[in-house]
Design a protein around this motif. Structure first.
Motif, PDB file in Angstrom:
ATOM      1  N   THR A 130     -35.547 -84.637  46.044  1.00 39.41           N
ATOM      2  CA  THR A 130     -36.621 -85.236  45.492  1.00 39.41           C
ATOM      3  C   THR A 130     -37.742 -85.022  46.043  1.00 39.41           C
ATOM      4  OG1 THR A 130     -35.047 -87.274  45.390  1.00 39.41           O
ATOM      5  CG2 THR A 130     -37.621 -87.998  45.078  1.00 39.41           C
ATOM      6  N   LEU A 131     -38.823 -84.851  45.390  1.00 39.13           N
ATOM      7  CA  LEU A 131     -40.079 -84.402  45.669  1.00 39.13           C
ATOM      8  C   LEU A 131     -41.347 -85.119  45.195  1.00 39.13           C
ATOM      9  CD1 LEU A 131     -41.237 -80.746  46.383  1.00 39.13           C
ATOM     10  CD2 LEU A 131     -42.588 -82.103  44.959  1.00 39.13           C
ATOM     11  N   ASP A 132     -42.238 -85.542  45.572  1.00 38.32           N
ATOM     12  CA  ASP A 132     -43.587 -86.058  45.234  1.00 38.32           C
ATOM     13  C   ASP A 132     -44.943 -85.502  45.745  1.00 38.32           C
ATOM     14  OD1 ASP A 132     -45.544 -87.661  44.213  1.00 38.32           O
ATOM     15  OD2 ASP A 132     -44.679 -89.579  44.884  1.00 38.32           O
ATOM     16  N   VAL A 133     -45.779 -84.662  44.883  1.00 36.63           N
ATOM     17  CA  VAL A 133     -46.599 -83.942  45.218  1.00 36.63           C
ATOM     18  C   VAL A 133     -47.787 -84.926  45.837  1.00 36.63           C
ATOM     19  CG1 VAL A 133     -48.641 -82.653  44.265  1.00 36.63           C
ATOM     20  CG2 VAL A 133     -46.294 -82.410  43.201  1.00 36.63           C
ATOM     21  N   ALA A 134     -47.710 -86.242  45.573  1.00 35.08           N
ATOM     22  CA  ALA A 134     -48.775 -87.034  46.128  1.00 35.08           C
ATOM     23  C   ALA A 134     -48.418 -87.210  47.754  1.00 35.08           C
ATOM     24  CB  ALA A 134     -48.584 -88.293  45.449  1.00 35.08           C
ATOM     25  N   ASP A 135     -47.194 -86.833  48.088  1.00 35.18           N
ATOM     26  CA  ASP A 135     -46.893 -86.961  49.661  1.00 35.18           C
ATOM     27  C   ASP A 135     -47.880 -85.963  50.291  1.00 35.18           C
ATOM     28  OD1 ASP A 135     -45.317 -89.232  49.051  1.00 35.18           O
ATOM     29  OD2 ASP A 135     -43.465 -87.779  49.114  1.00 35.18           O
ATOM     30  N   TYR A 136     -48.236 -84.749  49.649  1.00 37.71           N
ATOM     31  CA  TYR A 136     -49.021 -83.594  50.148  1.00 37.71           C
ATOM     32  C   TYR A 136     -50.566 -84.244  50.316  1.00 37.71           C
ATOM     33  CZ  TYR A 136     -44.720 -81.174  49.506  1.00 37.71           C
ATOM     34  OH  TYR A 136     -43.290 -80.499  49.684  1.00 37.71           O
ATOM     35  N   LYS A 137     -50.909 -85.390  50.061  1.00 41.43           N
ATOM     36  CA  LYS A 137     -52.341 -85.570  50.225  1.00 41.43           C
ATOM     37  C   LYS A 137     -52.786 -85.220  51.463  1.00 41.43           C
ATOM     38  CE  LYS A 137     -55.612 -88.989  47.982  1.00 41.43           C
ATOM     39  NZ  LYS A 137     -55.717 -90.696  47.565  1.00 41.43           N
ATOM     40  N   GLY A 138     -54.138 -84.760  51.603  1.00 44.12           N
ATOM     41  CA  GLY A 138     -54.370 -84.254  52.875  1.00 44.12           C
ATOM     42  C   GLY A 138     -54.211 -82.892  53.018  1.00 44.12           C
ATOM     43  N   LYS A 139     -53.489 -82.261  52.206  1.00 43.78           N
ATOM     44  CA  LYS A 139     -53.256 -80.848  52.298  1.00 43.78           C
ATOM     45  C   LYS A 139     -53.971 -80.261  50.902  1.00 43.78           C
ATOM     46  CE  LYS A 139     -49.212 -80.179  55.049  1.00 43.78           C
ATOM     47  NZ  LYS A 139     -47.879 -79.650  55.190  1.00 43.78           N
ATOM     48  N   VAL A 140     -54.369 -78.975  50.955  1.00 42.75           N
ATOM     49  CA  VAL A 140     -54.507 -78.419  49.638  1.00 42.75           C
ATOM     50  C   VAL A 140     -53.202 -77.833  48.980  1.00 42.75           C
ATOM     51  CG1 VAL A 140     -55.860 -76.249  48.546  1.00 42.75           C
ATOM     52  CG2 VAL A 140     -56.905 -77.397  50.486  1.00 42.75           C
ATOM     53  N   VAL A 141     -52.834 -78.156  47.505  1.00 42.18           N
ATOM     54  CA  VAL A 141     -51.897 -77.993  47.049  1.00 42.18           C
ATOM     55  C   VAL A 141     -52.157 -76.902  45.928  1.00 42.18           C
ATOM     56  CG1 VAL A 141     -49.731 -78.547  45.687  1.00 42.18           C
ATOM     57  CG2 VAL A 141     -50.947 -80.068  47.379  1.00 42.18           C
ATOM     58  N   VAL A 142     -51.109 -75.615  45.920  1.00 43.19           N
ATOM     59  CA  VAL A 142     -51.161 -74.881  44.837  1.00 43.19           C
ATOM     60  C   VAL A 142     -49.988 -75.074  44.170  1.00 43.19           C
ATOM     61  CG1 VAL A 142     -51.019 -72.143  44.431  1.00 43.19           C
ATOM     62  CG2 VAL A 142     -52.352 -73.016  46.596  1.00 43.19           C
ATOM     63  N   LEU A 143     -50.180 -75.371  42.871  1.00 40.73           N
ATOM     64  CA  LEU A 143     -49.370 -75.707  41.892  1.00 40.73           C
ATOM     65  C   LEU A 143     -48.944 -74.482  40.714  1.00 40.73           C
ATOM     66  CD1 LEU A 143     -50.091 -79.553  40.486  1.00 40.73           C
ATOM     67  CD2 LEU A 143     -47.816 -78.596  41.903  1.00 40.73           C
ATOM     68  N   ASN A 144     -47.847 -73.802  40.845  1.00 44.35           N
ATOM     69  CA  ASN A 144     -47.657 -72.803  40.107  1.00 44.35           C
ATOM     70  C   ASN A 144     -46.422 -73.322  38.749  1.00 44.35           C
ATOM     71  OD1 ASN A 144     -45.671 -70.003  39.970  1.00 44.35           O
ATOM     72  ND2 ASN A 144     -47.818 -69.771  39.237  1.00 44.35           N
ATOM     73  N   VAL A 145     -47.046 -73.137  37.790  1.00 46.35           N
ATOM     74  CA  VAL A 145     -46.076 -73.275  36.601  1.00 46.35           C
ATOM     75  C   VAL A 145     -45.124 -71.949  36.210  1.00 46.35           C
ATOM     76  CG1 VAL A 145     -45.641 -74.198  34.223  1.00 46.35           C
ATOM     77  CG2 VAL A 145     -47.611 -75.218  35.817  1.00 46.35           C
ATOM     78  N   TRP A 146     -44.018 -71.957  36.414  1.00 48.90           N
ATOM     79  CA  TRP A 146     -43.223 -70.765  35.880  1.00 48.90           C
ATOM     80  C   TRP A 146     -41.994 -71.143  35.257  1.00 48.90           C
ATOM     81  CZ3 TRP A 146     -38.481 -69.656  38.558  1.00 48.90           C
ATOM     82  CH2 TRP A 146     -38.202 -70.728  39.647  1.00 48.90           C
ATOM     83  N   GLY A 147     -41.440 -69.844  34.881  1.00 52.00           N
ATOM     84  CA  GLY A 147     -39.838 -69.877  34.220  1.00 52.00           C
ATOM     85  C   GLY A 147     -39.427 -68.590  34.795  1.00 52.00           C
ATOM     86  N   SER A 148     -37.946 -68.693  34.851  1.00 57.17           N
ATOM     87  CA  SER A 148     -37.461 -67.348  35.396  1.00 57.17           C
ATOM     88  C   SER A 148     -37.304 -66.225  34.334  1.00 57.17           C
ATOM     89  CB  SER A 148     -35.895 -67.766  36.009  1.00 57.17           C
ATOM     90  OG  SER A 148     -35.139 -68.149  34.566  1.00 57.17           O
ATOM     91  N   TRP A 149     -37.478 -66.663  33.023  1.00 50.51           N
ATOM     92  CA  TRP A 149     -37.268 -65.968  31.836  1.00 50.51           C
ATOM     93  C   TRP A 149     -38.651 -65.126  31.403  1.00 50.51           C
ATOM     94  CZ3 TRP A 149     -41.252 -67.879  29.075  1.00 50.51           C
ATOM     95  CH2 TRP A 149     -41.590 -69.259  29.409  1.00 50.51           C
ATOM     96  N   CYS A 150     -39.831 -65.427  32.333  1.00 50.61           N
ATOM     97  CA  CYS A 150     -41.175 -64.977  32.122  1.00 50.61           C
ATOM     98  C   CYS A 150     -41.616 -63.713  32.731  1.00 50.61           C
ATOM     99  CB  CYS A 150     -42.048 -66.479  32.185  1.00 50.61           C
ATOM    100  SG  CYS A 150     -43.731 -65.954  32.273  1.00 50.61           S
ATOM    101  N   ASN A 151     -42.253 -62.854  32.356  1.00 48.34           N
ATOM    102  CA  ASN A 151     -42.271 -61.510  32.644  1.00 48.34           C
ATOM    103  C   ASN A 151     -43.491 -61.469  33.705  1.00 48.34           C
ATOM    104  OD1 ASN A 151     -40.087 -59.830  32.002  1.00 48.34           O
ATOM    105  ND2 ASN A 151     -40.950 -59.449  29.978  1.00 48.34           N
ATOM    106  N   PRO A 152     -44.464 -62.210  33.088  1.00 48.46           N
ATOM    107  CA  PRO A 152     -45.767 -62.327  34.085  1.00 48.46           C
ATOM    108  C   PRO A 152     -45.321 -63.099  35.316  1.00 48.46           C
ATOM    109  CG  PRO A 152     -46.202 -62.919  31.739  1.00 48.46           C
ATOM    110  CD  PRO A 152     -44.935 -62.655  31.760  1.00 48.46           C
ATOM    111  N   CYS A 153     -44.412 -64.252  35.017  1.00 46.95           N
ATOM    112  CA  CYS A 153     -44.244 -64.798  36.409  1.00 46.95           C
ATOM    113  C   CYS A 153     -43.509 -63.918  37.314  1.00 46.95           C
ATOM    114  CB  CYS A 153     -43.240 -66.008  36.041  1.00 46.95           C
ATOM    115  SG  CYS A 153     -43.941 -67.179  34.696  1.00 46.95           S
ATOM    116  N   ARG A 154     -42.654 -63.089  36.950  1.00 47.42           N
ATOM    117  CA  ARG A 154     -41.996 -62.165  37.894  1.00 47.42           C
ATOM    118  C   ARG A 154     -43.110 -61.354  38.392  1.00 47.42           C
ATOM    119  NH1 ARG A 154     -37.603 -62.651  34.150  1.00 47.42           N
ATOM    120  NH2 ARG A 154     -38.498 -60.839  32.678  1.00 47.42           N
TER     121      ARG A 154
END
Length: 216
Positions: free
Chosen positions: A88-112
């Motif tokens: 279980t993960l909640d991004v809000a728990d990282y408040k106070g830090k800078v968060v880098v969110l990366n949207v990706w898929g294993s099937w995606c060439n640019p993601c690789r």
């Protein structure tokens, strides 16, 4: 009518009710998938434009990175759930830090193509008040996603969002993710400070990240 003759009728009604329930569930799942597809019209591509109109408060540079001044940022939506590792993960728990969110898929060439840079920078900034979080989408199972992380040395967690429900929580007209890959930088207050709608090199990733880390 005897009890014996009534039993098949009850069985038929139960079967029909179960089939209707299955059809409703299939329809709901299809609707969610179509909505996610509509959101990510540039899926596994190199960019897009923000939805909505009016004053969006952000400026997009020639490098395709959009930024928002500190006083004009909007909070990220609720981004919580299970990771591809089943935790279980909640991004809000990282408040106070800078968060880098990366949207990706294993099937995606640019993601690789960008994965090695995210692995490298996430480790370099681990002790500098920065937390990387992935949002894995459109992978039909977690197996391929876990293999992707192992192949590229990704050690930070990724929320599992196969139908794009988390992505749909971002409001139009804001720095919402619209492509795979997309990357968002959240400031220490959990507000969206920057966005890219294309695969990032190490240089471009650091160009997005460093100014937000330097903020007071």
């Amino acid at each position: 009518m005897s009890a014996a003759s009534r039993a098949p009728l009850r069985s038929d009604r139960t079967t029909r009710a179960a089939e209707r329930t299955r059809r409703v569930r299939r329809s709901a799942a299809l609707t969610a998938a179509l909505a996610a597809t509509a959101l990510l019209v540039s899926a596994c591509g190199s960019g897009g434009t923000s939805g909505g109109g009016g004053n969006t408060n952000f400026v997009t540079g020639t490098d395709g990175v959009a930024t928002v001044a500190q006083g004009k940022r909007t909070p990220a939506p609720d981004l919580s759930g299970k990771t591809i590792a089943g935790k279980t993960l909640d991004v809000a728990d990282y408040k106070g830090k800078v968060v880098v969110l990366n949207v990706w898929g294993s099937w995606c060439n640019p993601c690789r193509a960008e994965a090695k840079y995210f692995a490298k920078v996430s480790k370099a900034y681990a002790g500098k008040g920065v937390q990387f979080v992935g949002i894995n989408t459109r992978d039909t199972s977690t197996g391929a996603a876990l293999a992707f992380e192992k192949d590229w040395g990704i050690t930070y967690p990724s929320l599992y969002d196969p139908t794009g429900k988390l992505l749909l929580r971002f409001k139009k007209g804001t720095l919402n993710p619209q492509a795979i890959p997309s990357t968002l930088i959240l400031d220490r207050d959990g507000k969206v400070a920057a966005r890219s709608l294309s695969a990032l090199s190490e240089e471009r990733l650091l160009k997005m990240l460093k100014p937000v880390v330097a903020e007071k």
